[in-house]
Design a protein around this motif. Structure first.
Motif, PDB file in Angstrom:
ATOM      1  N   ALA A 213      14.874 -11.570   4.841  1.00 35.52           N
ATOM      2  CA  ALA A 213      14.151 -12.663   4.194  1.00 35.52           C
ATOM      3  C   ALA A 213      15.105 -13.592   3.458  1.00 35.52           C
ATOM      4  O   ALA A 213      16.141 -13.171   2.944  1.00 35.52           O
ATOM      5  N   LYS A 214      14.756 -14.882   3.391  1.00 32.57           N
ATOM      6  CA  LYS A 214      15.576 -15.842   2.661  1.00 32.57           C
ATOM      7  C   LYS A 214      15.740 -15.407   1.214  1.00 32.57           C
ATOM      8  O   LYS A 214      16.809 -15.544   0.627  1.00 32.57           O
ATOM      9  N   ARG A 215      14.663 -14.857   0.648  1.00 34.60           N
ATOM     10  CA  ARG A 215      14.725 -14.379  -0.739  1.00 34.60           C
ATOM     11  C   ARG A 215      15.806 -13.312  -0.903  1.00 34.60           C
ATOM     12  O   ARG A 215      16.519 -13.266  -1.906  1.00 34.60           O
TER      13      ARG A 215
ATOM     14  N   ASP B  42      10.258 -20.212  11.298  1.00 36.18           N
ATOM     15  CA  ASP B  42      10.601 -19.392  12.470  1.00 36.18           C
ATOM     16  C   ASP B  42      11.614 -18.304  12.103  1.00 36.18           C
ATOM     17  O   ASP B  42      11.505 -17.157  12.572  1.00 36.18           O
ATOM     18  N   GLN B  43      12.621 -18.672  11.271  1.00 36.21           N
ATOM     19  CA  GLN B  43      13.628 -17.697  10.852  1.00 36.21           C
ATOM     20  C   GLN B  43      12.987 -16.592  10.010  1.00 36.21           C
ATOM     21  O   GLN B  43      13.307 -15.411  10.169  1.00 36.21           O
ATOM     22  N   GLU B  44      12.095 -16.980   9.106  1.00 34.66           N
ATOM     23  CA  GLU B  44      11.438 -15.988   8.252  1.00 34.66           C
ATOM     24  C   GLU B  44      10.557 -15.056   9.092  1.00 34.66           C
ATOM     25  O   GLU B  44      10.519 -13.847   8.851  1.00 34.66           O
ATOM     26  N   ARG B  45       9.873 -15.618  10.075  1.00 37.92           N
ATOM     27  CA  ARG B  45       9.017 -14.807  10.949  1.00 37.92           C
ATOM     28  C   ARG B  45       9.873 -13.835  11.764  1.00 37.92           C
ATOM     29  O   ARG B  45       9.514 -12.665  11.922  1.00 37.92           O
TER      30      ARG B  45
ATOM     31  N   GLU C 277      -0.172  -9.350  12.776  1.00 36.32           N
ATOM     32  CA  GLU C 277      -0.073 -10.795  12.999  1.00 36.32           C
ATOM     33  C   GLU C 277       1.325 -11.225  13.435  1.00 36.32           C
ATOM     34  O   GLU C 277       1.505 -12.338  13.938  1.00 36.32           O
ATOM     35  N   ILE C 278       2.311 -10.386  13.216  1.00 38.23           N
ATOM     36  CA  ILE C 278       3.681 -10.706  13.610  1.00 38.23           C
ATOM     37  C   ILE C 278       4.019 -10.029  14.927  1.00 38.23           C
ATOM     38  O   ILE C 278       4.501 -10.665  15.867  1.00 38.23           O
ATOM     39  N   ILE C 279       3.780  -8.739  14.989  1.00 42.61           N
ATOM     40  CA  ILE C 279       3.895  -7.979  16.235  1.00 42.61           C
ATOM     41  C   ILE C 279       2.559  -7.285  16.440  1.00 42.61           C
ATOM     42  O   ILE C 279       2.118  -6.506  15.571  1.00 42.61           O
ATOM     43  N   PRO C 280       1.859  -7.562  17.541  1.00 38.36           N
ATOM     44  CA  PRO C 280       0.562  -6.907  17.767  1.00 38.36           C
ATOM     45  C   PRO C 280       0.678  -5.390  17.622  1.00 38.36           C
ATOM     46  O   PRO C 280       1.668  -4.794  18.052  1.00 38.36           O
ATOM     47  N   LEU C 281      -0.327  -4.765  17.013  1.00 45.87           N
ATOM     48  CA  LEU C 281      -0.283  -3.326  16.731  1.00 45.87           C
ATOM     49  C   LEU C 281      -0.098  -2.499  17.989  1.00 45.87           C
ATOM     50  O   LEU C 281       0.600  -1.476  17.978  1.00 45.87           O
TER      51      LEU C 281
END
Length: 271
Positions: free
Chosen positions: A175-177, A211-214, A261-265
């Protein structure tokens, strides 16, 4: 009165043994030999012998100090410590230091300015670390502050960017954080103040790219799933939340990953 009965060259070039009344008395450098014209048959009083030995001690200290300085600039403390390590007396060391100072070869103020300049050009330390390093080398506080006084925040920011630039490669992986946190931690450990560290990261790291964060969330979320997949669903979710939170992701981002929501279960379960 003692009489010089023999003068012999040592294997070590430029050194000579002096024999008085058929017995070895002391050794001298070629410089001392020439200064006192030490020749066979010369008579030496106790006072003259002491004068020769004092001259020899001072000459040795000066030669050692000059040779030590020839490699790179040094501070007064560094030269004094070096002479002490070579068993040079305090008085001889002091004379050597005074001589080099008067000749302009040994000056802590100039050393401090050069040290700061070199760090700005090729170093990776902030003002706090530079200050500590100079203090360890025996430079007076006032001289240190004078050397640091003319350096602008922009110049320090340039050093900071050089220090943490490699961490930019982690964008899209974490993460950017977390990139920000790692950069600031590294900057603080290298003597940058909190305000300087924040200025460097704000200027160096652009706003978060969606896109980078995702991509980073997908990468770290998959790592977390593989690490904790053996646990029961409730425990696994808790551990994954802790893992992702420690890597700089927000609660909403973590919930989005856990909801598929990011990678389907169904795809996640294939790993």
């Amino acid at each position: 009165m003692a009489i010089i009965t023999k003068v012999s060259a040592q294997k070590r070039q430029g050194r000579y043994n002096i024999f008085l009344d058929q017995e070895y008395a002391f050794s001298v450098s070629e410089k001392t030999l020439a200064e006192f014209v030490l020749l066979k048959g010369q008579e030496l009083s106790p006072q003259k012998i002491n004068e020769i030995l004092d001259y020899e001690a001072n000459a040795k200290a000066s030669d050692l100090a000059a040779r030590y300085l020839s490699y790179q600039p040094r501070t007064v403390k560094e030269v004094t410590d070096y002479l002490s390590q070579h068993e040079i007396s305090r008085s001889a060391a002091k004379r050597a230091v005074n001589e080099l100072t008067q000749l302009g070869y040994l000056e802590d103020a100039a050393y401090a300015r050069l040290f700061v300049k070199n760090n700005l050009q090729v170093g990776k330390n902030g003002p706090g670390a530079v200050r500590r390093d100079l203090k360890k080398k025996g430079v007076d506080d006032d001289l240190i502050e004078a050397a640091l006084a003319d350096v602008t925040d922009e110049e320090w920011a340039g050093v900071g960017k050089r220090l943490v630039k490699s961490l930019l490669g982690q964008q899209g992986k974490i993460a950017k954080r977390e990139v920000d946190r790692k950069m600031q931690t590294k900057l603080l450990s290298h003597g940058f103040s909190g305000s300087l560290a924040q200025a460097v990261t704000q200027d160096l790291v652009p706003e978060a790219d969606e896109d980078q964060e995702r991509a980073a969330l997908a990468k770290q979320g998959l790592k977390a799933y593989k690490r904790f997949k053996r646990y029961e669903p409730g425990v696994r979710e808790q551990k994954m939340r802790q893992y992702l939170y420690s890597h700089g992701f927000s609660g909403d981002e973590i919930s989005a990953f856990l909801a598929g929501e990011i990678i389907p279960l169904e795809e996640l379960e294939e790993y």
